[in-house]
Design a protein around this motif. Structure first.
Motif, short mmCIF file in Angstrom:
data_model
loop_
_atom_site.label_atom_id
_atom_site.label_comp_id
_atom_site.label_asym_id
_atom_site.label_seq_id
_atom_site.Cartn_x
_atom_site.Cartn_y
_atom_site.Cartn_z
N SER A 113 -3.09 3.42 -2.85
CA SER A 113 -2.71 2.51 -3.94
C SER A 113 -2.27 1.28 -3.14
N CYS A 114 -2.63 0.17 -4.05
CA CYS A 114 -2.20 -1.14 -3.71
C CYS A 114 -1.80 -1.94 -4.66
N TRP A 151 -10.29 -3.11 0.53
CA TRP A 151 -9.72 -2.41 1.54
C TRP A 151 -10.44 -2.51 2.83
N THR A 174 -3.02 -3.23 -9.72
CA THR A 174 -3.05 -2.25 -8.66
C THR A 174 -4.65 -1.86 -8.54
N CYS A 209 -4.76 -3.30 2.54
CA CYS A 209 -5.09 -3.85 1.07
C CYS A 209 -5.26 -5.31 1.43
N GLY A 229 0.18 5.83 -0.24
CA GLY A 229 -0.47 7.10 -0.24
C GLY A 229 -1.25 7.41 1.01
N ARG A 276 -9.81 -0.40 -9.87
CA ARG A 276 -8.73 -1.23 -10.29
C ARG A 276 -8.17 -1.06 -11.82
N ASP A 277 -6.75 -1.42 -11.62
CA ASP A 277 -6.26 -1.14 -12.99
C ASP A 277 -5.30 -2.62 -13.40
N TYR A 330 -6.87 1.12 -6.10
CA TYR A 330 -6.84 2.29 -5.44
C TYR A 330 -8.11 2.64 -4.49
N GLN A 367 -9.90 6.18 -3.74
CA GLN A 367 -10.33 7.38 -3.88
C GLN A 367 -10.95 8.00 -2.63
N GLU A 413 0.86 -1.11 0.02
CA GLU A 413 0.03 0.00 0.03
C GLU A 413 0.63 1.23 -0.06
N ARG A 436 -5.67 9.73 -1.99
CA ARG A 436 -5.93 8.38 -2.88
C ARG A 436 -4.74 7.32 -2.32
#
Length: 114
Positions: free
Chosen positions: A21-22, A36, A77, A95, A8, A71-72, A79, A81, A6, A19
Motif C-alpha cells: 500500500s502507498c 511503483w 492510496t 511508491c 506491506g 487505486r482508491d 496498492y 497486489q 509505503e 499486497r
C-alpha cells in the motif's frame, strides 16, 4: 508537503503473495498518475507498474499477469497486489508520483525466499 508512505512489505516464500500500500498526502491525488518502482541490490531502479487518473494501468513485462496495481481515490492510496512471487522479485519497492516534481516514498522491502 507531499508525502508517500509505503507499507506491506515482508518475507514471503516463492509462489506466495503480498499486497503493498502507498498512502499519499499533499497532492490532488485523483488527478495524478501513481506508480511503483523497485530496486534490487546492485541494480538500477526499475518501473514495476503505473496507474493513471483514468485508471489506465501499465506493467513491466517481468510482472505482467502476476502483479495488479489499483487505486482508491477515497483513501488517497494505491496498492500493488503481488501474486506468484519469485526470488527475482526481491527488492525495495518504492511508491512514486510526479506533481510538478518527482516524489518518492521511503521504500518497503520485499524478500522472496524459502
Amino acid at each position: 508537503q507531499v508525502q508517500l508512505v509505503e507499507s506491506g512489505g515482508g518475507l514471503v516464500q516463492p509462489g506466495g503473495s503480498l499486497r503493498l500500500s502507498c498512502a499519499a498526502s499533499g497532492i490532488i491525488f485523483s488527478v495524478v498518475t501513481m506508480g511503483w518502482y523497485r530496486q534490487a541490490p546492485g541494480k538500477e531502479r526499475e518501473l514495476v507498474a503505473t496507474i493513471t487518473s483514468a485508471f489506465i494501468t501499465n506493467y513491466a513485462d517481468s510482472v505482467r499477469g502476476r502483479f495488479t496495481i489499483s487505486r482508491d481515490n477515497t483513501k488517497n492510496t494505491i496498492y500493488l497486489q503481488m501474486n506468484s512471487l519469485k526470488p527475482e522479485d526481491t527488492a525495495v519497492y518504492y511508491c512514486y508520483t510526479r506533481s510538478g516534481a518527482n516524489y518518492w516514498g521511503q521504500g518497503t522491502q520485499v524478500t522472496v525466499s524459502s
